[in-house]
Scaffold this active site. Structure first.
Site, mmCIF file in Angstrom:
data_model
loop_
_atom_site.group_PDB
_atom_site.id
_atom_site.type_symbol
_atom_site.label_atom_id
_atom_site.label_comp_id
_atom_site.label_asym_id
_atom_site.label_seq_id
_atom_site.Cartn_x
_atom_site.Cartn_y
_atom_site.Cartn_z
ATOM 1 N N LYS A 22 0.832 -1.201 0.000
ATOM 2 C CA LYS A 22 0.000 0.000 0.000
ATOM 3 C C LYS A 22 0.868 1.254 0.000
ATOM 4 C CE LYS A 22 -1.695 1.806 3.863
ATOM 5 N NZ LYS A 22 -1.664 3.280 4.018
ATOM 6 N N ASN A 23 1.867 1.286 0.869
ATOM 7 C CA ASN A 23 2.683 2.490 1.011
ATOM 8 C C ASN A 23 3.561 2.756 -0.204
ATOM 9 O OD1 ASN A 23 1.591 3.014 3.516
ATOM 10 N ND2 ASN A 23 3.262 2.067 4.654
ATOM 11 N N CYS A 124 -4.503 8.710 9.808
ATOM 12 C CA CYS A 124 -4.596 8.149 11.151
ATOM 13 C C CYS A 124 -4.222 9.174 12.215
ATOM 14 C CB CYS A 124 -3.658 6.938 11.279
ATOM 15 S SG CYS A 124 -4.268 5.447 10.493
ATOM 16 N N ARG A 129 2.435 14.895 12.556
ATOM 17 C CA ARG A 129 3.001 14.608 11.235
ATOM 18 C C ARG A 129 2.892 15.831 10.318
ATOM 19 N NH1 ARG A 129 1.090 8.808 9.149
ATOM 20 N NH2 ARG A 129 -0.997 9.645 9.378
ATOM 21 N N ASP A 314 5.474 1.089 11.815
ATOM 22 C CA ASP A 314 4.211 0.476 11.409
ATOM 23 C C ASP A 314 4.065 -0.968 11.877
ATOM 24 O OD1 ASP A 314 3.205 2.736 10.263
ATOM 25 O OD2 ASP A 314 3.533 2.136 8.193
ATOM 26 N N ARG A 406 -8.377 0.119 5.365
ATOM 27 C CA ARG A 406 -7.486 1.036 4.652
ATOM 28 C C ARG A 406 -6.173 0.371 4.275
ATOM 29 N NH1 ARG A 406 -5.608 5.066 8.011
ATOM 30 N NH2 ARG A 406 -4.472 5.736 6.151
#
Length: 427
Positions: A22-23, A124, A129, A314, A406
């Site tokens: 995904k990233n 999230c 961030r 993560d 997600r």
């Protein structure tokens, strides 16, 4: 709102196909904004975040088509993206608020259209961030950027120009934004203290396939020669290292034995060493690698999250869930994001013994966890509760699954195929 019901106590056995990252997929999709030629991406996971990015790109003028069903997914995992003309340089709040990665359109839009208006991002709730590094980097390339009404308003009337920029701290998102902006900047851009995550390498290799010279791939110094136009390209997304580590920890938690097909040990070396220190066996196979813990208890190990190649932030929540059942104590220290221990009260509802002190959490292993009703607070926290529930006595219910959707493709289906008693309850 959907919920997951899990009855714990069943070892996971069999095989799990690891999805594309995904990233890595999100910035690769955004790269299509740089060119009026087609970009075809293979091995894209079909997730809520991917659908959000498709929605965002389509309103900018990108035509997105999905290939036939692949990897067991009806919608297919091959996406072709084509942006012959940018029809809007505004990334609206209603879309951007759903996903922080949306801010990645800032650099490509600015580089190609010389202007962009992008809502400040959401995502999230794991800390502030900020986007200050994105802004500072693009300003170094000649952009003028203001914040107006919750939007980043950027202009480069004469186009972007290459420059040397040193990141004051490692930032994956800011590195990706700078790489894409530099692809169309005049001259050469040098990025020092750049992020080195595998997703950065994947983006660099895709840009090379699109005709952008990139040197220093995989190092902390990236050199990018800007071009006037890009070429049609095809690229395969790397496997998801966070999904890989997550399932490895789930298998270890249940004392199971599973082959992770498509999983790559080299992408999670820090996590692999930590798991081995905890008493988990991981061995390479022809299709990926095998994880098993059939004898002996888990051992408590200390973990500190760091930028790649360190232990991934993560995977911190998942590792904490695993350590709740280990013998002895473990100290887990979070150095990347603040506010990333929100899963602790939910784990405590299941009987975990965790004490937080500033950026560290002391986890004392307990003999058993008990099923409970819990609530997900963010993407990785949600899957840590799944891991705990798989080993808990009795039944657990996990609420707020939109976080899970997600980032994990067909999670309950993959776990059920390995023997987990898991079901989605739809409301």
């Amino acid at each position: 709102m959907d919920r997951l019901r899990i009855k714990g106590g069943r070892p996971l056995k069999g095989e799990i196909l690891i999805s594309g990252s995904k990233n890595a997929s999100l910035p690769l999709m955004v790269a299509a904004l740089l060119s009026d030629r087609k970009l075809t991406l293979h091995n894209v996971p079909r997730l809520a975040d991917i659908d959000t990015m498709i929605q965002l790109l389509e309103q900018h003028g990108v035509e997105v088509t999905a290939g036939p069903g692949e990897n067991g997914h009806a919608r297919g995992t091959t996406l072709t993206l084509h942006a012959p003309k940018i029809v809007s340089t505004t990334a609206p709040y209603d879309i951007v608020r759903k996903m922080r990665a949306s801010v990645l359109v800032l650099g490509p839009l600015l580089a190609r259209e010389r202007e962009a208006r992008v809502s400040l991002p959401g995502g999230c709730a794991i800390g502030s961030r900020p986007v200050d590094l994105h802004i500072a980097g693009l300003k170094a390339l000649g952009a003028e950027i203001d914040i107006d009404g919750g939007y980043l308003v950027a202009r480069a009337p004469k186009g972007l120009r290459g420059a040397r920029f040193t990141f004051p701290k490692v930032s994956v998102g800011a590195t990706e934004n700078m790489m894409m902006a530099a692809a169309l900047a005049k001259g050469t851009t040098v990025l020092d203290n750049a992020a080195r995550e595998p997703e950065i390498t994947d983006l660099a290799e895709c840009l090379v396939a699109m005709g952008v010279p990139v040197r220093g791939i995989g190092t902390e110094t990236l050199t990018i020669d800007g071009v006037t136009s890009l070429q049609e390209a095809s690229h395969r997304v790397i496997s998801d290292r966070i999904e890989t580590g997550t399932y490895a920890m789930a298998v270890a938690m249940t004392a199971g034995d599973v082959e992770l097909v498509g999983g790559r040990l080299d992408l999670i070396e820090a996590a692999v060493q930590t798991l081995r220190d905890a008493g988990v066996t991981l061995s390479k196979t022809d299709r990926g690698f095998r994880v098993h813990r059939t004898n002996g208890a888990l051992r408590g190990v200390d973990v500190m999250t760091e930028p790649y190649p360190g232990f991934p932030t993560d995977l911190q929540a998942q590792m904490m869930a695993l350590m709740t059942r280990a013998e002895g104590a473990s100290m887990i220290t979070e150095t990347v994001f603040e506010s990333r221990f929100m899963h602790v009260p939910e784990l405590a509802r299941m009987g975990a013994n965790v004490t937080i002190h500033h950026e560290s959490a002391l986890v004392r292993g307990v003999p058993t966890l008990r099923g409970a009703e819990v609530m997900a607070t963010d993407l990785r926290a949600s899957v840590s509760l799944v891991i705990a529930a798989l080993a808990a006595e009795g039944e657990s219910t996990i609420n707020r699954l939109y976080h899970l959707d997600r980032g994990y493709e067909r999670l309950e289906e993959k776990l059920a195929a390995c023997g987990a008693d898991i079901a989605r309850i739809r409301r």
